[in-house]
Motif scaffolding. Structure first.
Motif, mmCIF file in Angstrom:
data_model
loop_
_atom_site.group_PDB
_atom_site.id
_atom_site.type_symbol
_atom_site.label_atom_id
_atom_site.label_comp_id
_atom_site.label_asym_id
_atom_site.label_seq_id
_atom_site.Cartn_x
_atom_site.Cartn_y
_atom_site.Cartn_z
ATOM 1 N N LEU A 1 0.829 -1.205 0.000
ATOM 2 C CA LEU A 1 0.000 0.000 0.000
ATOM 3 C C LEU A 1 0.867 1.259 0.000
ATOM 4 N N GLN A 2 2.014 1.198 0.677
ATOM 5 C CA GLN A 2 2.909 2.353 0.733
ATOM 6 C C GLN A 2 3.518 2.669 -0.643
ATOM 7 N N GLN A 3 3.593 1.670 -1.505
ATOM 8 C CA GLN A 3 4.144 1.877 -2.847
ATOM 9 C C GLN A 3 3.088 2.277 -3.874
ATOM 10 N N TRP A 4 1.845 2.105 -3.520
ATOM 11 C CA TRP A 4 0.720 2.326 -4.438
ATOM 12 C C TRP A 4 0.613 3.801 -4.828
ATOM 13 N N ARG A 5 0.451 4.074 -6.130
ATOM 14 C CA ARG A 5 0.342 5.447 -6.622
ATOM 15 C C ARG A 5 -0.782 5.587 -7.651
ATOM 16 N N LYS A 6 -1.198 6.819 -7.846
ATOM 17 C CA LYS A 6 -2.243 7.169 -8.800
ATOM 18 C C LYS A 6 -1.761 8.332 -9.644
ATOM 19 N N GLY A 7 -2.345 8.489 -10.844
ATOM 20 C CA GLY A 7 -1.984 9.639 -11.665
ATOM 21 C C GLY A 7 -2.655 9.604 -13.017
ATOM 22 N N SER A 8 -2.475 10.679 -13.771
ATOM 23 C CA SER A 8 -3.028 10.781 -15.114
ATOM 24 C C SER A 8 -2.389 9.745 -16.034
#
Length: 376
Positions: free
Chosen positions: A244-251
């Motif tokens: 979860l700490q590595q999880w990212r979001k973006g365009s």
């Protein structure tokens, strides 16, 4: 006396037998050697013939391959349909030698992910005019759609083999990787930018080219969103490979260096996890590349997008800009909206090179502003 004579005859008889045996033996050896020589000659000749023919075939193949390698600055035939796994395998190959055996002009690969027509083609053709050696174009459209342009258009023969794409599914991320893989087959492509049919360039070509080619970083929007639209999409079955700490979001509208593009196309382990566990309401196009780069190549990413969008209306999709929205002041604000960002560790006001989402009706007013505002 008789005994001596008999013994002598017996001795002569034995000697004759021995000599006869030796004669027969020698004759057999001679015949055998002669036959062996003929057999050897036959097999040697056949071996030479086989070797010669196969080497001719081999060198013919090598010549073909060498001819292809001499033309590796050009696109492969984009109508050639390779299975995705073979395409990704070919695209992930990296030369061990730093120097190139041909004159290489670094290019920017413009990759269009579209459902069908590209209504902004006239604008893009004006943008590309006079710079053919510095760019490549790749178009991924829905199966069955054929891009209809003239043979002198820069978009001619730019369409790659495609598969069905549905918004919000892993097929969208598959299409992005398919575009990257096709573009990577051209060794001259150095930077890779993903665009949609509603994207436009807001600076001229040379400004965009220099900005990307000279950048130390890739441009992928990647951030930690603690809300249900970010961390809430994480699936705990991804542990321990992805935490979860590595999880990212973006365009999804990214720009990548060749190094990162190769690593994304070559990845099997983490992409397989996303295919298995990132399903609606988890969207791989908003999480896979963003998370993968954060895990392994964070220092090579600027953590921002270079494609401007208007989210002021709220909802899952950005605002669509019609003809009435297009004014000189509006385009000037896109180019310099008062914000600053970092480029190669220095502050700059040039943060966006592209913008979306423009409706087909916006084309004519945009064309009227290209020379005055966008300088192309």
């Amino acid at each position: 006396m008789k005994s001596t004579t008999v013994d002598r005859h017996i001795g002569l008889l034995n000697l004759a037998k021995t000599l006869s045996f030796l004669v027969v033996f020698v004759a057999g050896v001679v015949v055998g050697m002669t036959a062996s020589s003929q057999i050897n000659r036959y097999f040697v000749s056949q071996t030479k013939l086989y070797f010669y023919n196969n080497m001719n075939n081999h060198f013919s193949a090598v010549q073909i391959q060498n001819h292809a390698s001499r033309n590796c600055t050009s696109k492969m035939n984009l109508s050639d349909r390779l299975p995705d796994m073979e395409l990704f395998w070919r695209a992930s190959m990296v030369p061990k030698r730093a120097e190139f055996p041909f004159k290489r002009v670094p290019k920017v690969a413009f990759m269009f992910l579209t459902r069908g027509p590209l209504p902004m083609i006239p604008l893009w053709e004006r943008f590309f005019e006079g710079h053919r050696e510095y760019f490549s174009i790749y178009v991924h459209a829905l199966p069955g759609f054929e891009l209809n342009v003239s043979t002198d258009s820069v978009f001619y023969e730019s369409q790659i083999p495609s598969k069905m794409v549905r918004w919000g599914t892993v097929a969208l991320a598959d299409a992005e990787r398919r575009l990257l893989a096709n573009a990577l087959l051209d060794f001259s492509n150095q930077r890779f930018v993903l665009l949609s049919e509603s994207c436009i360039p807001i600076y001229n070509f040379l400004t965009v080219y220099k900005y990307l080619i000279n950048s130390d970083h890739s441009f992928v929007d990647s951030y930690d969103d603690p809300s249900r639209y970010g961390r809430g999409r994480y699936n705990r079955n991804m542990m321990p490979d992805i935490t979860l700490q590595q999880w990212r979001k973006g365009s999804q509208w990214f720009e990548l260096s060749r190094e990162l593009a190769v690593n994304i196309v070559a990845d099997i382990r983490y992409y397989t996890i996303f295919r298995k566990y990132c399903k609606p309401s988890c969207y791989p196009d908003e999480h896979y590349i963003q998370t993968f780069l954060n895990m392994f190549y964070g220092s090579l990413n600027a953590n921002r997008s270079i494609t401007w969008v208007d989210w002021s209306m709220g909802g899952p999709h950005p605002a669509t800009l019609e003809a009435g929205n297009i004014t000189q002041g509006f385009i000037q604000r896109l180019r310099n909206n008062g914000t600053e960002c970092r480029y190669n560790s220095e502050k700059t006001s040039v943060c966006y090179l592209f913008a979306r989402k423009f409706a087909p009706s916006a084309l004519e007013p945009l064309l009227n502003l290209t020379s005055k505002v966008m300088e192309y």
